[in-house]
Design an enzyme around this catalytic site. Structure first.
Site, PDB file in Angstrom:
ATOM      1  N   LYS A  16       0.907  -1.162  -0.214  1.00 52.70           N
ATOM      2  CA  LYS A  16       0.070   0.072   0.084  1.00 52.70           C
ATOM      3  C   LYS A  16       0.711   1.356   0.102  1.00 52.70           C
ATOM      4  CE  LYS A  16      -3.980   1.903   2.550  1.00 52.70           C
ATOM      5  NZ  LYS A  16      -4.788   1.648   3.658  1.00 52.70           N
ATOM      6  N   SER A  57      -9.853   1.931   2.789  1.00 53.14           N
ATOM      7  CA  SER A  57      -9.019   2.765   1.973  1.00 53.14           C
ATOM      8  C   SER A  57      -7.732   1.762   1.292  1.00 53.14           C
ATOM      9  CB  SER A  57      -8.121   3.754   2.623  1.00 53.14           C
ATOM     10  OG  SER A  57      -7.315   2.754   3.633  1.00 53.14           O
ATOM     11  N   SER A 117     -10.139  -0.414   7.067  1.00 55.42           N
ATOM     12  CA  SER A 117      -9.494  -0.451   5.530  1.00 55.42           C
ATOM     13  C   SER A 117      -8.974  -1.345   5.072  1.00 55.42           C
ATOM     14  CB  SER A 117      -8.536   1.078   5.586  1.00 55.42           C
ATOM     15  OG  SER A 117      -9.180   2.208   5.551  1.00 55.42           O
TER      16      SER A 117
END
Ligand SMILES: [Zn+2]
Lengths: 474, 489
Positions: B78, B153, B177
């Site tokens: 990420k 996210s 997330s």
């Protein structure tokens, strides 16, 4: 009616740790700009602070030495504000749960003793430094994350002299406990003054804050000037505005920086990146056990055990190094009064002249003790000792070695001295005559002549006796 | 297609050991797959093809240390997790061009295990969002239906795993997330106990809630990755110093007598009917496996979302204050003075959602409102933790939906932040309490979209949730469902 000045101090002191508060970077003073930094103290995205254990230890020491209660649980908070010297846009400090609280420190102004309350001591990180250059403003981040403690006092002081006495006392404490080197010229110790004036018995007046005073003299002058300014305003019916003022030491005046209306809302909250500081009873006791003997304890001992005057004792304990040097000297020569005199006299003068401190002394307390021994057993005279001392300063050699090498031992050979005394008396018949007529002053001149000829090595007492013994033969 | 040959870490490992493939071949297949589908999915902000291929070649030549289960395996990181020398932006304009001179501890751990970063995964800006539409670069699409969001996210991390662009990925979970996009994309996502995995190098959104975790194809892979990234880190004082565990040792089919808690309120209004149906079927599966069902209560969870938005926004307002235009990334042009520089940089550099939360957090922390909002939120946090402690003293794990719905359409909720926030209603309380939870696939809805089931455990109860998840996975095979992703034109 006279006005009363009400003063509280906030004292920032840089801790004498090797590394910064949340990373391993060096705290050394004067490094090239931005060379003592890393992602952690620069607050780069993603990195995390980790508490330096030494910082906690030093804060606890300072708290014990100022008779504070040490918090078993305290935490680090964020103080948020934007400024280019603050890379994270928040300073990690302590807000509602500081590590030390509720202490007292005794001051002594002209023999009058008074206890000043210590509100709290908290730990925090320093910010960077801005350099305003021709092309713009540059940031030096070497100071970012340098560990500080802030000592906040109660508004207990009533004069510039009291404020100075407290500041000096705090400096002594921090140096003694080796919590800070207190080098004021390097900003290791700086003061903020909160000051208001009132008529006695009235409630506290509106206060102003003067920031970043870095000498005792500036502190004293700032208090004097600001209190006069406030009284002047009040006398003319003008209100005092709560504001931060900057002291200009060169001009000897202060000017307003910002008023309370524009004051920051720091939005303090617990720093979620740092776990709370939890101290065990054992930890605190261990630090208590490792504390040095504090100056006021030493002072009483010097007066009782060594029969020194309060004045002498005060000077000797004013720095830990001097006190320890003194004790080391006495341990060898067993003559506290003489040791005190040398430390406060020639040694202090020499250091002063060179702009040095006790830490710079090249010889040991034992060597000084030895030198005093040589005076006391009459191997050397006090005036020769002054020469020996300078030689010790220069070379760090043993006093005995210096005396031998330079042939400085007193002349105590009566027959050799006898001839010299007779020669001098013959050469100065007038003085001899004066002496015979009871003018005692004359003997001083004759002794002086002999001392000059022997370059101070003659034993003056012996010379004195010889003159009286031989006077009838001239 | 060749991709069907490669699925999980443990299966690839087995193929390599049997000599049926090489690391270079594996890496080549994934790079090829990225070339095919990335144009549709948009999972990555950056693909590190060349470096990855070189590492794969080196892996084949390296005869020594191939014992680590992750050796040579391509993964997605990420973009809020720092990697030395690789641009890391948090999908924000304000961090454009930021190249960290350090690696996150998790990236270091995976590097040491031999795993290879193949791409930096897209995300909602600064991890704020539940759909990936808040990325300032581009939205990622759901591999099961590119007209739908992958969740957020960590949407890029979930999508790149679901789309077979990498074998696994790391995400970060502040209020769901990892779990919510895992649920939307039909993969496994674990939010570990707060403090189990180091946060060093994770660009903070809300420090007291953020936690890094794995997104994988199955529970076995999840345990394998967790084995690598869990553990104490001296660089993170909130990471917990405890003995390392081998999480694969808890993977067993037999869960007879295990107590599974059901929260009635979690199956109430707002839950999509076929999501409820899949969850009810899952409960039946557990019954058939001999688990014991227990009714538990979480009375304060109604307040979790409010407390979450106060606490996370407060911390974010402080964490994001460093992006002031002075040091790195974007700086606005044409400013008058220092304050103007700050204002213009932050106005232009941050997206709407980020600014919304900074303002909310600043307000909640300001003097006069602190007690009413921030302090209250902390009190609620304590109550929620106590609720969970009590519930989890009556059962081993709590079973719940991961999300109230399956993946929604791009743009469907982006105009209504409150509607969007409700997507995290089942995941947020877990972060507030700091406990671990996993989302695993439990079937498909009527439109063929994945439904996720959440299993919540006690502090450091990863072993319990992995055990329960593994038993379910083995009994149902829902994890074998794969999207029929059309290749990009
Ligand atoms: Zn540093």
């Amino acid at each position: 009616m006279e006005y009363e000045i009400v003063i509280g101090l906030e004292i920032h002191s840089e801790l004498d740790t090797k590394s910064k508060i949340f990373c391993g970077c060096s705290t050394a003073f004067g490094g090239e700009e931005n060379t003592q930094t890393c992602p952690v103290c620069l607050g780069l995205p993603g990195v995390l602070p980790v508490m330096n254990k030494k910082v906690v230890e030093y804060a606890v020491k300072a708290g014990i030495a100022t008779n504070c209660t040490i918090a078993r649980f305290s935490k680090m908070d964020r103080k948020n504000y934007f400024y280019p010297d603050l890379p994270k846009a928040y300073q990690i400090s302590q807000f509602d749960l500081p590590i030390c609280e509720h202490g007292t420190v005794e001051i002594n102004v002209d023999g009058v003793k008074k206890n000043i309350g210590i509100t709290r001591i908290h730990m925090e990180e320093d910010a960077g430094k801005l350099i305003h250059a021709a092309g713009g403003t540059l940031a030096d981040n070497n100071r970012c994350g340098v560990p500080l403690i802030e000592i906040v006092t109660e508004p207990d002081m009533r004069s510039a002299a009291e404020a100075r006495a407290l500041a000096e006392k705090i400096k002594t404490i921090l140096e003694y406990t080796e919590v800070s080197d207190c080098k004021m010229q390097e900003g290791s110790l700086r003061f903020d003054v909160n000051l208001s004036v009132r008529k006695p018995g009235e409630p506290f007046g509106t206060r102003t804050e003067m920031k970043n005073l870095n000498s005792f003299r500036a502190l004293e002058r700032a208090v004097e000037v600001e209190s006069k300014r406030q009284i002047f305003e009040i006398e003319r019916g003008n209100p005092i505005i709560q504001q931060t003022r900057k002291w200009d030491d060169d001009k000897g005046e202060s000017y307003a920086l910002r008023s309370k209306e524009e004051a920051h809302d720091y939005r303090y909250f617990p720093d979620p990146d740092l776990v709370p500081v939890v101290l065990t009873e054992e930890y605190i006791q261990n630090i208590k056990g490792s504390m040095p003997i504090l100056p006021w304890v030493r002072k009483v001992r010097y007066m009782e055990d060594y029969n020194l005057s309060e004045y002498d004792a005060d000077i000797l304990v004013s720095s830990r190094e001097t006190a320890e040097f003194f004790e080391g000297t006495v341990a060898v020569c067993k003559d506290a009064k003489t040791a005190a005199n040398w430390l406060m006299g020639d040694i202090a003068a020499t250091l002063n002249e060179k702009g040095q401190t006790m830490a710079d002394v090249t010889f040991t307390p034992a060597q000084l003790g030895e030198m005093i021994g040589l005076i006391n057993d009459k191997t050397i005279s006090s005036s020769i000792a002054k020469q020996v001392l300078q030689e010790m300063f220069a070379t760090g050699k043993d006093p005995k070695v210096i005396v031998e090498e330079k042939n400085l031992a007193q002349m105590s050979d009566t027959s050799e001295l006898k001839g010299m005394v007779l020669d001098v008396m013959k050469a100065n018949p007038q003085s001899v005559e004066d002496l015979k007529n009871g003018k005692e002053k004359a003997i001083g001149f004759l002794v002086g002549q002999i001392m000059r000829q022997t370059k101070g090595k003659a034993n003056p007492q012996m010379v004195n006796e010889l003159i009286r013994e031989l006077i009838d033969q001239v | 297609m060749k991709m069907t040959k490669y699925r999980t870490i443990h299966e690839i490992k087995a193929l390599i050991e049997k000599g049926e493939t090489t690391y270079e071949e594996v890496m080549g297949a994934y790079i090829n797959r990225i070339d095919q589908v990335e144009g549709t999915v948009d999972s990555f902000l950056q693909v590190l093809k060349e470096e990855a291929l070189n590492q794969a070649k080196a892996a084949d030549e390296n005869k020594d240390d191939k014992t680590s289960p992750l050796f040579g395996i391509p993964y997605g990181l990420k973009d809020n997790i720092c990697m030395e020398g690789v641009e890391t932006t948090c999908a924000s304009k304000i961090l454009t061009g930021f190249i960290p001179p350090y690696s996150a501890t998790v990236a270091e751990d995976l590097k040491n295990s031999g795993a290879v970063v193949l791409g930096k995964a897209n995300m909602d800006e600064f991890a704020m969002g539940s759909s990936n539409e808040n990325s300032s670069i581009k939205p990622t699409k759901n591999p099961w239906d590119p007209s739908r969001v992958p969740g957020g996210s960590s949407g890029g991390s979930a999508a790149c795993v679901a789309a077979d662009e990498v074998v696994f990925a790391l995400g970060s979970d502040t209020g769901g997330s990892i779990r919510q996009p895992a649920s939307f994309c039909g993969v496994v996502g674990l939010k570990p106990t707060y403090g189990l995995v180091s946060r060093y190098g994770l660009i903070a959104f809300a420090s007291s809630l953020d936690q890094i975790g794995p997104i994988t194809k199955d529970v076995t892979d999840c345990a394998l990755v967790l084995n690598q990234i869990a553990g104490h880190d001296e660089k993170d004082s909130t990471s917990v110093d405890r003995e390392k565990e081998d999480y694969t040792s808890y993977l067993q089919k037999d869960i007879k007598g295990m107590k599974i808690g059901i929260v009635e309120e979690y199956f109430g209004e707002g839950l999509q009917p076929d999501v409820r149906k899949r969850l009810e079927e899952a409960v039946e599966v557990y019954k058939s496996l001999g688990a014991q069902l227990v009714d538990v209560k979480l009375p304060t969870s109604d307040y979790a979302l409010s407390a979450y938005y106060i606490i996370s926004s407060a911390e974010a307002s402080s964490n994001l204050a460093r992006y002031d235009g002075i040091r790195y990334g974007f700086r606005a042009e044409g400013f008058d003075d220092l304050l103007d520089l700050y204002k213009k940089t932050r106005s232009q550099g941050f997206g709407e959602e980020v600014k919304r939360r900074i303002m909310l957090g600043t307000y909640a922390l300001s003097s006069g409102y602190y007690d009413a909002y921030y302090k209250k939120a902390l009190q609620v946090r304590t109550l929620i933790k106590e609720d969970f402690d009590k519930a989890l003293s009556q059962c081993d794990v709590i079973l719940s939906p991961t999300c109230p719905t399956t993946a929604f359409k791009l743009g469907e909720k982006s105009s209504d932040p409150l509607e969007m926030y409700l997507s995290d209603i089942y995941t947020v309380p877990v972060n507030i309490a700091g406990i671990p939870a996993i989302s695993i696939p439990c079937g498909l809805d009527e439109q063929g979209l994945p439904v996720g089931m959440q299993l919540i455990g006690r502090d450091f109860g990863e072993k319990d949730i992995l055990k329960a998840a593994y038993a379910f996975e083995q009994a149902t095979k829902h994890h074998l469902n794969r999207p029929t992703l059309q290749e990009a034109r």
